[in-house]
Design a protein around this motif. Structure first.
Motif, PDB file in Angstrom:
ATOM      1  N   GLU A 123       5.398  18.348  -9.044  1.00 16.22           N
ATOM      2  CA  GLU A 123       4.736  17.776 -10.217  1.00 16.22           C
ATOM      3  C   GLU A 123       5.672  16.821 -10.958  1.00 16.22           C
ATOM      4  O   GLU A 123       5.264  15.748 -11.416  1.00 16.22           O
ATOM      5  N   ALA A 124       6.942  17.205 -11.058  1.00 17.88           N
ATOM      6  CA  ALA A 124       7.924  16.333 -11.709  1.00 17.88           C
ATOM      7  C   ALA A 124       8.116  15.048 -10.907  1.00 17.88           C
ATOM      8  O   ALA A 124       8.274  13.956 -11.468  1.00 17.88           O
ATOM      9  N   ASP A 125       8.090  15.179  -9.593  1.00 20.84           N
ATOM     10  CA  ASP A 125       8.227  14.022  -8.712  1.00 20.84           C
ATOM     11  C   ASP A 125       7.045  13.072  -8.898  1.00 20.84           C
ATOM     12  O   ASP A 125       7.213  11.847  -8.958  1.00 20.84           O
ATOM     13  N   LEU A 126       5.847  13.639  -9.013  1.00 21.61           N
ATOM     14  CA  LEU A 126       4.655  12.821  -9.226  1.00 21.61           C
ATOM     15  C   LEU A 126       4.733  12.085 -10.557  1.00 21.61           C
ATOM     16  O   LEU A 126       4.362  10.911 -10.658  1.00 21.61           O
ATOM     17  N   MET A 127       5.236  12.763 -11.590  1.00 16.05           N
ATOM     18  CA  MET A 127       5.388  12.121 -12.889  1.00 16.05           C
ATOM     19  C   MET A 127       6.335  10.927 -12.796  1.00 16.05           C
ATOM     20  O   MET A 127       6.051   9.835 -13.305  1.00 16.05           O
ATOM     21  N   ALA A 128       7.467  11.128 -12.132  1.00 11.04           N
ATOM     22  CA  ALA A 128       8.440  10.043 -11.986  1.00 11.04           C
ATOM     23  C   ALA A 128       7.845   8.882 -11.189  1.00 11.04           C
ATOM     24  O   ALA A 128       8.046   7.713 -11.533  1.00 11.04           O
ATOM     25  N   GLU A 129       7.083   9.192 -10.134  1.00 17.49           N
ATOM     26  CA  GLU A 129       6.434   8.145  -9.338  1.00 17.49           C
ATOM     27  C   GLU A 129       5.494   7.307 -10.197  1.00 17.49           C
ATOM     28  O   GLU A 129       5.476   6.070 -10.102  1.00 17.49           O
ATOM     29  N   GLU A 130       4.700   7.979 -11.022  1.00 13.84           N
ATOM     30  CA  GLU A 130       3.735   7.245 -11.845  1.00 13.84           C
ATOM     31  C   GLU A 130       4.434   6.414 -12.921  1.00 13.84           C
ATOM     32  O   GLU A 130       3.960   5.334 -13.281  1.00 13.84           O
ATOM     33  N   CYS A 131       5.570   6.897 -13.411  1.00  8.19           N
ATOM     34  CA  CYS A 131       6.346   6.104 -14.372  1.00  8.19           C
ATOM     35  C   CYS A 131       6.909   4.853 -13.703  1.00  8.19           C
ATOM     36  O   CYS A 131       6.937   3.771 -14.304  1.00  8.19           O
ATOM     37  N   VAL A 132       7.341   4.994 -12.456  1.00  8.24           N
ATOM     38  CA  VAL A 132       7.846   3.841 -11.706  1.00  8.24           C
ATOM     39  C   VAL A 132       6.720   2.841 -11.453  1.00  8.24           C
ATOM     40  O   VAL A 132       6.901   1.626 -11.620  1.00  8.24           O
ATOM     41  N   GLU A 133       5.540   3.329 -11.045  1.00 13.81           N
ATOM     42  CA  GLU A 133       4.410   2.431 -10.792  1.00 13.81           C
ATOM     43  C   GLU A 133       4.021   1.675 -12.061  1.00 13.81           C
ATOM     44  O   GLU A 133       3.717   0.477 -12.022  1.00 13.81           O
ATOM     45  N   ALA A 134       4.022   2.364 -13.194  1.00 19.81           N
ATOM     46  CA  ALA A 134       3.698   1.698 -14.463  1.00 19.81           C
ATOM     47  C   ALA A 134       4.731   0.626 -14.780  1.00 19.81           C
ATOM     48  O   ALA A 134       4.395  -0.473 -15.243  1.00 19.81           O
ATOM     49  N   THR A 135       5.996   0.928 -14.511  1.00 14.47           N
ATOM     50  CA  THR A 135       7.070  -0.039 -14.750  1.00 14.47           C
ATOM     51  C   THR A 135       6.907  -1.259 -13.855  1.00 14.47           C
ATOM     52  O   THR A 135       7.029  -2.404 -14.303  1.00 14.47           O
ATOM     53  N   LYS A 136       6.611  -1.036 -12.579  1.00 16.86           N
ATOM     54  CA  LYS A 136       6.413  -2.151 -11.653  1.00 16.86           C
ATOM     55  C   LYS A 136       5.260  -3.041 -12.105  1.00 16.86           C
ATOM     56  O   LYS A 136       5.281  -4.260 -11.901  1.00 16.86           O
ATOM     57  N   LYS A 155      -4.483  -4.740  -0.719  1.00 11.07           N
ATOM     58  CA  LYS A 155      -5.733  -5.458  -0.953  1.00 11.07           C
ATOM     59  C   LYS A 155      -5.533  -6.924  -0.588  1.00 11.07           C
ATOM     60  O   LYS A 155      -4.464  -7.489  -0.832  1.00 11.07           O
ATOM     61  N   ILE A 156      -6.574  -7.520  -0.028  1.00 11.95           N
ATOM     62  CA  ILE A 156      -6.529  -8.932   0.333  1.00 11.95           C
ATOM     63  C   ILE A 156      -7.611  -9.662  -0.451  1.00 11.95           C
ATOM     64  O   ILE A 156      -8.773  -9.248  -0.459  1.00 11.95           O
ATOM     65  N   TYR A 157      -7.221 -10.745  -1.111  1.00 11.47           N
ATOM     66  CA  TYR A 157      -8.143 -11.509  -1.941  1.00 11.47           C
ATOM     67  C   TYR A 157      -8.472 -12.848  -1.281  1.00 11.47           C
ATOM     68  O   TYR A 157      -7.681 -13.383  -0.495  1.00 11.47           O
ATOM     69  N   LYS A 158      -9.632 -13.385  -1.620  1.00 17.06           N
ATOM     70  CA  LYS A 158     -10.087 -14.646  -1.028  1.00 17.06           C
ATOM     71  C   LYS A 158      -9.127 -15.791  -1.322  1.00 17.06           C
ATOM     72  O   LYS A 158      -9.061 -16.764  -0.575  1.00 17.06           O
ATOM     73  N   GLU A 159      -8.398 -15.679  -2.415  1.00 19.41           N
ATOM     74  CA  GLU A 159      -7.486 -16.750  -2.810  1.00 19.41           C
ATOM     75  C   GLU A 159      -6.233 -16.801  -1.934  1.00 19.41           C
ATOM     76  O   GLU A 159      -5.313 -17.572  -2.193  1.00 19.41           O
ATOM     77  N   GLY A 160      -6.181 -15.970  -0.890  1.00 22.58           N
ATOM     78  CA  GLY A 160      -5.011 -15.965  -0.020  1.00 22.58           C
ATOM     79  C   GLY A 160      -3.888 -15.110  -0.546  1.00 22.58           C
ATOM     80  O   GLY A 160      -2.718 -15.311  -0.202  1.00 22.58           O
ATOM     81  N   LEU A 161      -4.239 -14.129  -1.374  1.00 23.41           N
ATOM     82  CA  LEU A 161      -3.250 -13.245  -1.988  1.00 23.41           C
ATOM     83  C   LEU A 161      -3.388 -11.855  -1.389  1.00 23.41           C
ATOM     84  O   LEU A 161      -4.495 -11.344  -1.215  1.00 23.41           O
ATOM     85  N   ILE A 162      -2.264 -11.236  -1.068  1.00 18.77           N
ATOM     86  CA  ILE A 162      -2.261  -9.856  -0.596  1.00 18.77           C
ATOM     87  C   ILE A 162      -1.402  -9.047  -1.558  1.00 18.77           C
ATOM     88  O   ILE A 162      -0.310  -9.483  -1.939  1.00 18.77           O
ATOM     89  N   THR A 163      -1.901  -7.883  -1.984  1.00 16.83           N
ATOM     90  CA  THR A 163      -1.210  -7.126  -3.023  1.00 16.83           C
ATOM     91  C   THR A 163      -1.102  -5.654  -2.652  1.00 16.83           C
ATOM     92  O   THR A 163      -1.857  -5.142  -1.824  1.00 16.83           O
ATOM     93  N   SER A 164      -0.157  -4.993  -3.294  1.00 15.43           N
ATOM     94  CA  SER A 164      -0.076  -3.541  -3.197  1.00 15.43           C
ATOM     95  C   SER A 164      -1.372  -2.933  -3.711  1.00 15.43           C
ATOM     96  O   SER A 164      -1.994  -3.458  -4.643  1.00 15.43           O
ATOM     97  N   TYR A 165      -1.770  -1.825  -3.119  1.00 16.95           N
ATOM     98  CA  TYR A 165      -2.974  -1.133  -3.574  1.00 16.95           C
ATOM     99  C   TYR A 165      -2.830  -0.710  -5.035  1.00 16.95           C
ATOM    100  O   TYR A 165      -3.819  -0.559  -5.750  1.00 16.95           O
ATOM    101  N   TRP A 166      -1.573  -0.540  -5.496  1.00 15.54           N
ATOM    102  CA  TRP A 166      -1.315  -0.028  -6.842  1.00 15.54           C
ATOM    103  C   TRP A 166      -1.070  -1.134  -7.859  1.00 15.54           C
ATOM    104  O   TRP A 166      -0.779  -0.840  -9.014  1.00 15.54           O
ATOM    105  N   ALA A 167      -1.185  -2.385  -7.444  1.00 18.25           N
ATOM    106  CA  ALA A 167      -1.001  -3.491  -8.387  1.00 18.25           C
ATOM    107  C   ALA A 167      -2.248  -3.620  -9.261  1.00 18.25           C
ATOM    108  O   ALA A 167      -3.330  -3.924  -8.769  1.00 18.25           O
ATOM    109  N   VAL A 168      -2.097  -3.390 -10.559  1.00 17.04           N
ATOM    110  CA  VAL A 168      -3.239  -3.367 -11.480  1.00 17.04           C
ATOM    111  C   VAL A 168      -3.738  -4.773 -11.790  1.00 17.04           C
ATOM    112  O   VAL A 168      -4.941  -5.027 -11.815  1.00 17.04           O
TER     113      VAL A 168
END
Length: 385
Positions: free
Chosen positions: A270-283, A200-213
């Motif tokens: 399914e286990a791989d997806l769970m681990a991925e989502e845990c990593v994304e939450a941690t990030k 994602k690109i923001y007007k403030e000149g910031l570019i972020t991962s699509y998964w950055a909450v």
């Protein structure tokens, strides 16, 4: 009964003929869609035309502006066009996301259609003939550069989560701070954002991962560590992390996956997806309790013994995950780095600079004045902190 969704899909995949002419392809579009094509191709002096006049002029002008239309393309998009040209202007098994079909249509290159009751992608015959005759070379000089810049951007955001464009430029084009390079990179990424939707690109000149909450929280937390440089990933590491569907499967990640597959009726995917989502939450800076809740969307934790096992696995995963607020370091790496610096300088790092290490036994983040989890008897700030 025809629903609104059915009507929308019928409009997205209109009934068209094959071979397809520009006159037919453009005539089913709205005036707004035609204007988008004109704007994207930077075709001037057409704004006063009515719809029919715009269709006629675009039929003439689009092939002339093909090089401009593809100037930001990477290898993936060029190969797709080459494939459709070899197939005589039709792709009968399209596998793109909806926004990617729209991307090509908004540049007057490819058009989603229904032919003989089947969804296909069509290239207008006027454009097809030019490309088959070799009058225009698709593989222009910028393709390799575009591909590398997009991959490096995705890799940098995989590890850092959010960056200013100046910061990003230092990773994508190290040592090149020419203003034109900066503008070329921004234009390329604005275009790529519309196609891939991976950042994602923001007007403030910031570019972020699509998964950055919460990018603001990441940047605020990072500002407390101004004395800390970004983790020095190599170009090859960033390119690898920028590959589509890349997942960094560390030993801690795989320990969690293997445990879940072994103890639950869950397959590897399914286990791989769970681990991925845990990593994304941690990030994203979630706490251990919040990451456990993420895991509970996939598995039951019926007793204290299971909770201890899952907590230990998640604690290990979180401590070894390279985190966005820590500038690409994992808590373990940053704690070691700070401890080494303190030993050399005979100083104690300030609290803001400390990594949020989770004690494996208490499952809590370790404070500066807490006993060090290594068992030395010293305070954390005087030992491993």
């Amino acid at each position: 009964m025809t629903t609104k969704l059915d009507k929308a899909m019928d409009k997205f995949w209109p009934q068209l003929n094959y071979p397809l002419s520009y006159a037919e392809a453009l005539s089913v579009l709205s005036k707004q869609q035609l204007t988008s094509i004109r704007t994207n191709l930077q075709i001037a002096n057409l704004s006063t035309l009515n719809k029919q006049g715009l269709v006629e002029k675009l039929t003439e002008k689009i092939p002339e502006h093909l090089l401009e239309a593809t100037s930001y393309f990477d290898q993936s998009r060029i190969k797709l066009l080459q494939k459709i040209v070899k197939s005589d202007g039709i792709w009968d098994k399209p596998l793109l996301e909806l926004q990617q079909y729209e991307y090509f249509r908004e540049r007057g290159i490819l058009f989603p259609a229904t032919v003989d009751g089947k969804h296909v992608i069509l290239m207008p015959s006027e454009l097809l003939e030019i490309l088959q005759a070799g009058e225009i070379e698709l593989n222009h000089p910028n393709v390799n550069r575009n591909t590398e810049w997009i991959r490096l951007t995705q890799g940098a955001l995989f590890y850092y989560g959010a960056l200013t464009f100046d910061e990003l430029l230092s990773f994508v084009c190290p040592g090149d701070d020419h203003p034109q390079t900066f503008l070329n990179l921004k234009d390329l990424l604005y275009d790529a954002q519309n196609y891939y939707e991976l950042f994602k690109i923001y007007k403030e000149g910031l570019i972020t991962s699509y998964w950055a909450v919460d990018p603001e929280a990441i940047m605020k937390e990072r500002s407390l560590r101004n004395d800390l440089d970004f983790f020095p990933f190599t170009k090859q590491q960033l390119l690898k992390a920028g590959e589509p569907e890349y997942v960094e499967r560390t030993s801690q990640y795989m320990n969690l996956v293997r445990y879940v597959v072994h103890h639950y009726e869950i397959d590897r995917d399914e286990a791989d997806l769970m681990a991925e989502e845990c990593v994304e939450a941690t990030k994203n800076g979630d706490s251990l309790a919040e990451v456990i809740e993420v895991a509970k969307h996939f598995i039951d934790i019926p007793n204290l013994t299971t909770l201890r096992s899952i907590t230990e696995l998640l604690t290990s995963l979180m401590n070894s995950t390279k985190q966005w607020a820590l500038k690409g370091y994992s808590p373990e790496e940053l704690s070691v780095k700070r401890a080494n610096v303190s030993m050399v300088l005979n100083t104690v790092p300030n609290q803001a600079a400390l990594a949020d290490v989770i004690d494996l036994h208490s499952k809590k983040k370790v404070g500066r004045n807490d006993p060090c989890p290594c068992g030395s008897g010293k305070k954390f700030k005087k030992c491993c902190g």
